[in-house]
Every structure is written in C-alpha cells, then in structure tokens.
Design a protein around this motif. Structure first.
Motif, PDB file in Angstrom:
ATOM      1  N   CYS A 143       0.836  -1.204   0.000  1.00 51.04           N
ATOM      2  CA  CYS A 143       0.000   0.000   0.000  1.00 51.04           C
ATOM      3  C   CYS A 143       0.874   1.259   0.000  1.00 51.04           C
ATOM      4  O   CYS A 143       0.436   2.323  -0.420  1.00 51.04           O
ATOM      5  CB  CYS A 143      -0.971  -0.009   1.166  1.00 51.04           C
ATOM      6  SG  CYS A 143      -0.170  -0.052   2.764  1.00 51.04           S
ATOM      7  N   LEU A 144       2.114   1.121   0.451  1.00 50.38           N
ATOM      8  CA  LEU A 144       3.068   2.228   0.404  1.00 50.38           C
ATOM      9  C   LEU A 144       3.908   2.057  -0.865  1.00 50.38           C
ATOM     10  O   LEU A 144       4.781   1.216  -0.946  1.00 50.38           O
ATOM     11  CB  LEU A 144       3.972   2.222   1.631  1.00 50.38           C
ATOM     12  CG  LEU A 144       3.290   2.340   2.987  1.00 50.38           C
ATOM     13  CD1 LEU A 144       4.304   2.141   4.094  1.00 50.38           C
ATOM     14  CD2 LEU A 144       2.640   3.700   3.119  1.00 50.38           C
ATOM     15  N   LEU A 145       3.625   2.813  -1.886  1.00 51.12           N
ATOM     16  CA  LEU A 145       4.294   2.664  -3.168  1.00 51.12           C
ATOM     17  C   LEU A 145       5.664   3.355  -3.162  1.00 51.12           C
ATOM     18  O   LEU A 145       5.910   4.280  -2.411  1.00 51.12           O
ATOM     19  CB  LEU A 145       3.433   3.254  -4.288  1.00 51.12           C
ATOM     20  CG  LEU A 145       2.079   2.595  -4.491  1.00 51.12           C
ATOM     21  CD1 LEU A 145       1.282   3.382  -5.509  1.00 51.12           C
ATOM     22  CD2 LEU A 145       2.260   1.164  -4.939  1.00 51.12           C
ATOM     23  N   VAL A 146       6.568   2.881  -4.039  1.00 45.38           N
ATOM     24  CA  VAL A 146       7.849   3.540  -4.241  1.00 45.38           C
ATOM     25  C   VAL A 146       7.566   4.754  -5.113  1.00 45.38           C
ATOM     26  O   VAL A 146       7.229   4.634  -6.287  1.00 45.38           O
ATOM     27  CB  VAL A 146       8.876   2.602  -4.912  1.00 45.38           C
ATOM     28  CG1 VAL A 146      10.163   3.352  -5.202  1.00 45.38           C
ATOM     29  CG2 VAL A 146       9.134   1.392  -4.045  1.00 45.38           C
ATOM     30  N   ASP A 147       7.666   5.890  -4.520  1.00 49.71           N
ATOM     31  CA  ASP A 147       7.351   7.117  -5.225  1.00 49.71           C
ATOM     32  C   ASP A 147       8.495   8.127  -5.087  1.00 49.71           C
ATOM     33  O   ASP A 147       9.621   7.751  -4.754  1.00 49.71           O
ATOM     34  CB  ASP A 147       6.036   7.697  -4.692  1.00 49.71           C
ATOM     35  CG  ASP A 147       6.083   7.932  -3.184  1.00 49.71           C
ATOM     36  OD1 ASP A 147       7.132   7.649  -2.572  1.00 49.71           O
ATOM     37  OD2 ASP A 147       5.089   8.411  -2.619  1.00 49.71           O
ATOM     38  N   GLN A 148       8.172   9.355  -5.330  1.00 44.07           N
ATOM     39  CA  GLN A 148       9.185  10.406  -5.287  1.00 44.07           C
ATOM     40  C   GLN A 148       9.791  10.535  -3.885  1.00 44.07           C
ATOM     41  O   GLN A 148      10.994  10.758  -3.744  1.00 44.07           O
ATOM     42  CB  GLN A 148       8.560  11.729  -5.724  1.00 44.07           C
ATOM     43  CG  GLN A 148       9.561  12.857  -5.852  1.00 44.07           C
ATOM     44  CD  GLN A 148       8.909  14.136  -6.344  1.00 44.07           C
ATOM     45  OE1 GLN A 148       7.712  14.209  -6.516  1.00 44.07           O
ATOM     46  NE2 GLN A 148       9.734  15.144  -6.571  1.00 44.07           N
ATOM     47  N   GLN A 149       8.994  10.353  -2.862  1.00 39.72           N
ATOM     48  CA  GLN A 149       9.514  10.445  -1.491  1.00 39.72           C
ATOM     49  C   GLN A 149      10.535   9.350  -1.217  1.00 39.72           C
ATOM     50  O   GLN A 149      11.535   9.569  -0.536  1.00 39.72           O
ATOM     51  CB  GLN A 149       8.362  10.358  -0.488  1.00 39.72           C
ATOM     52  CG  GLN A 149       7.465  11.578  -0.512  1.00 39.72           C
ATOM     53  CD  GLN A 149       6.264  11.398   0.392  1.00 39.72           C
ATOM     54  OE1 GLN A 149       5.961  10.293   0.824  1.00 39.72           O
ATOM     55  NE2 GLN A 149       5.571  12.504   0.661  1.00 39.72           N
ATOM     56  N   THR A 150      10.307   8.157  -1.739  1.00 35.02           N
ATOM     57  CA  THR A 150      11.243   7.058  -1.555  1.00 35.02           C
ATOM     58  C   THR A 150      12.580   7.380  -2.225  1.00 35.02           C
ATOM     59  O   THR A 150      13.649   7.125  -1.661  1.00 35.02           O
ATOM     60  CB  THR A 150      10.666   5.754  -2.145  1.00 35.02           C
ATOM     61  OG1 THR A 150       9.376   5.530  -1.585  1.00 35.02           O
ATOM     62  CG2 THR A 150      11.571   4.576  -1.844  1.00 35.02           C
ATOM     63  N   ILE A 151      12.520   7.928  -3.397  1.00 38.09           N
ATOM     64  CA  ILE A 151      13.748   8.285  -4.109  1.00 38.09           C
ATOM     65  C   ILE A 151      14.503   9.372  -3.339  1.00 38.09           C
ATOM     66  O   ILE A 151      15.727   9.318  -3.220  1.00 38.09           O
ATOM     67  CB  ILE A 151      13.416   8.717  -5.556  1.00 38.09           C
ATOM     68  CG1 ILE A 151      12.877   7.510  -6.320  1.00 38.09           C
ATOM     69  CG2 ILE A 151      14.640   9.309  -6.242  1.00 38.09           C
ATOM     70  CD1 ILE A 151      12.317   7.837  -7.669  1.00 38.09           C
ATOM     71  N   TRP A 152      13.774  10.348  -2.813  1.00 38.83           N
ATOM     72  CA  TRP A 152      14.430  11.398  -2.018  1.00 38.83           C
ATOM     73  C   TRP A 152      15.074  10.812  -0.757  1.00 38.83           C
ATOM     74  O   TRP A 152      16.158  11.227  -0.352  1.00 38.83           O
ATOM     75  CB  TRP A 152      13.444  12.505  -1.643  1.00 38.83           C
ATOM     76  CG  TRP A 152      13.227  13.486  -2.760  1.00 38.83           C
ATOM     77  CD1 TRP A 152      12.092  13.632  -3.502  1.00 38.83           C
ATOM     78  CD2 TRP A 152      14.168  14.426  -3.273  1.00 38.83           C
ATOM     79  NE1 TRP A 152      12.273  14.604  -4.453  1.00 38.83           N
ATOM     80  CE2 TRP A 152      13.544  15.124  -4.329  1.00 38.83           C
ATOM     81  CE3 TRP A 152      15.477  14.757  -2.953  1.00 38.83           C
ATOM     82  CZ2 TRP A 152      14.179  16.119  -5.053  1.00 38.83           C
ATOM     83  CZ3 TRP A 152      16.106  15.752  -3.682  1.00 38.83           C
ATOM     84  CH2 TRP A 152      15.474  16.426  -4.714  1.00 38.83           C
ATOM     85  N   LEU A 192      16.247   7.792  -0.465  1.00 40.85           N
ATOM     86  CA  LEU A 192      17.439   7.082  -0.916  1.00 40.85           C
ATOM     87  C   LEU A 192      18.588   8.066  -1.156  1.00 40.85           C
ATOM     88  O   LEU A 192      19.735   7.809  -0.771  1.00 40.85           O
ATOM     89  CB  LEU A 192      17.126   6.286  -2.188  1.00 40.85           C
ATOM     90  CG  LEU A 192      18.242   5.415  -2.731  1.00 40.85           C
ATOM     91  CD1 LEU A 192      18.663   4.383  -1.699  1.00 40.85           C
ATOM     92  CD2 LEU A 192      17.816   4.745  -4.013  1.00 40.85           C
ATOM     93  N   ALA A 193      18.291   9.187  -1.776  1.00 39.87           N
ATOM     94  CA  ALA A 193      19.312  10.213  -2.009  1.00 39.87           C
ATOM     95  C   ALA A 193      19.824  10.773  -0.685  1.00 39.87           C
ATOM     96  O   ALA A 193      21.041  10.961  -0.502  1.00 39.87           O
ATOM     97  CB  ALA A 193      18.743  11.324  -2.880  1.00 39.87           C
ATOM     98  N   LEU A 194      18.929  11.022   0.250  1.00 46.86           N
ATOM     99  CA  LEU A 194      19.329  11.540   1.558  1.00 46.86           C
ATOM    100  C   LEU A 194      20.194  10.530   2.303  1.00 46.86           C
ATOM    101  O   LEU A 194      21.183  10.901   2.949  1.00 46.86           O
ATOM    102  CB  LEU A 194      18.086  11.880   2.395  1.00 46.86           C
ATOM    103  CG  LEU A 194      18.351  12.442   3.785  1.00 46.86           C
ATOM    104  CD1 LEU A 194      19.030  13.805   3.684  1.00 46.86           C
ATOM    105  CD2 LEU A 194      17.061  12.542   4.571  1.00 46.86           C
ATOM    106  N   GLY A 195      19.859   9.246   2.181  1.00 45.48           N
ATOM    107  CA  GLY A 195      20.646   8.208   2.845  1.00 45.48           C
ATOM    108  C   GLY A 195      22.043   8.054   2.271  1.00 45.48           C
ATOM    109  O   GLY A 195      22.983   7.648   2.961  1.00 45.48           O
ATOM    110  N   SER A 196      22.220   8.380   1.001  1.00 46.61           N
ATOM    111  CA  SER A 196      23.544   8.244   0.394  1.00 46.61           C
ATOM    112  C   SER A 196      24.372   9.521   0.495  1.00 46.61           C
ATOM    113  O   SER A 196      25.587   9.492   0.308  1.00 46.61           O
ATOM    114  CB  SER A 196      23.396   7.831  -1.066  1.00 46.61           C
ATOM    115  OG  SER A 196      22.721   8.843  -1.784  1.00 46.61           O
ATOM    116  N   LEU A 197      23.736  10.636   0.793  1.00 48.81           N
ATOM    117  CA  LEU A 197      24.436  11.918   0.841  1.00 48.81           C
ATOM    118  C   LEU A 197      25.619  11.956   1.810  1.00 48.81           C
ATOM    119  O   LEU A 197      26.699  12.429   1.432  1.00 48.81           O
ATOM    120  CB  LEU A 197      23.439  13.039   1.158  1.00 48.81           C
ATOM    121  CG  LEU A 197      23.941  14.457   1.008  1.00 48.81           C
ATOM    122  CD1 LEU A 197      24.341  14.730  -0.431  1.00 48.81           C
ATOM    123  CD2 LEU A 197      22.870  15.439   1.441  1.00 48.81           C
ATOM    124  N   PRO A 198      25.501  11.458   3.055  1.00 50.12           N
ATOM    125  CA  PRO A 198      26.665  11.513   3.944  1.00 50.12           C
ATOM    126  C   PRO A 198      27.865  10.732   3.414  1.00 50.12           C
ATOM    127  O   PRO A 198      29.009  11.095   3.666  1.00 50.12           O
ATOM    128  CB  PRO A 198      26.168  10.880   5.252  1.00 50.12           C
ATOM    129  CG  PRO A 198      24.691  10.994   5.206  1.00 50.12           C
ATOM    130  CD  PRO A 198      24.329  10.937   3.761  1.00 50.12           C
TER     131      PRO A 198
END
Length: 180
Positions: A28-37, A39-45
C-alpha cells in the motif's frame, strides 16, 4: 570522516533504508518520489567521502570541510654551519643580499616568532632581477630558502632560520639589502 560523523551517517542511512524496505514490504506504500528522495538523503553523507564540492543547480549547493591535525611545536631544524665568509667560497654577494633582506625584515616584523615568515619577490622588470635570480637559485640549492609557487615570494626555511640565527652577526653587518 570522524567516528561521530560516521555514526551519524550510518544512522541516517539505516533510517532511510528501513523506510524504503517498509514501503516495499507493505504494497500500500508505493515507491514514489519520497522514496527516491529518502534514498538520495541516505547516500548523501557517504558522498562527502568522495566529493569536496557539490552543486544541484537551483536546488542545493555545498562544500565539505577538511580537518587536519597540525603540530603544536615545530621540530628543531638541523644545525647547518656554513660560514658566510666569501673567501671560503660559500655564498655569493647576490645570495648574501637575499639572506640579509629576509633576516632584517623577519626580525622587524615578527621579532622572535619563528612560526611566521616574512616574504618578498623582485619582479622581472627590476634592474636587480638577474642577480636576484642567481641568489635565489643558490639559496634554493642549499635549502635555506623556499619559493611560494603561487606568487614566487621567497622565505627562509627552518634550516634558513637556524643558519641566520647562527650567523646573525655577519648577516646583520651586511648593509646591501633590498629596500621595502
């Protein structure tokens, strides 16, 4: 990256990945724009390990800071005992002029503070430029001065400071210097 920074980076990454996994396991929780953001936030550090500057046009621009540990005390330079006497075939008059200039202004501006160095340069359009280059080459070869690559200013090295302090009577009596 310090231990504290690494810990914070790991926590951010784990939180972002766990949110993404929760979205995958609960359809019910789809992979959307928030998921991609996320993922980007998690890789930033972790990207700061590879990039010093980053720029996303119109959105984000940043720069990481390098932190290095410096020495609090300077090592004692080796004792170089090179006589300043011209008859013993040591330094030319051109080199002596540079040493005397550096030493005079070093003492005038910084007194006994050996952590700072006074610098100068003679430009190519000066009449003394050829003799200046001869003296610089000689002193560079002996290791008593260094040249700053960006602006070609000359300064005393640690060995040069030690040398002029050991021969200050001879150097201070030398009156032919570059005037600034």
């Amino acid at each position: 990256m310090t231990k504290w920074q690494r810990t914070v980076a790991i926590i951010i990454t784990i939180l972002c990945l766990s949110t993404i996994l929760a979205r995958i396991f609960y359809p019910c929780l789809l992979v959307d724009q928030q998921t991609i953001w996320l993922l980007a936030l998690g890789s930033l550090p972790w990207l700061t390990l590879f990039f010093k500057k980053f720029n996303i046009p119109g959105i984000l621009e940043g720069e990481t800071h390098d932190r290095t540990q410096g020495m609090t005390e300077k090592p004692i330079p080796p004792n170089i005992n090179i006589p300043l006497d011209q008859s013993k075939n040591t330094f030319s008059l051109d080199a002596q002029k540079i040493l005397a200039t550096l030493w005079r202004y070093q003492r005038q501006h910084f007194k006994d503070d050996t952590s700072k160095r006074w610098t100068f340069v003679v430009f190519p359009n000066a009449t003394d430029y050829p003799s200046y280059l001869t003296g610089v080459a000689e002193l560079l070869k002996s290791g008593l001065i260094a040249v700053i690559p960006g602006n070609y200013q000359v300064l005393l090295t640690d060995e040069g400071m030690n040398y002029v302090q050991n021969h200050k009577n001879d150097i201070e009596s030398y009156s032919n210097i570059y005037a600034f």
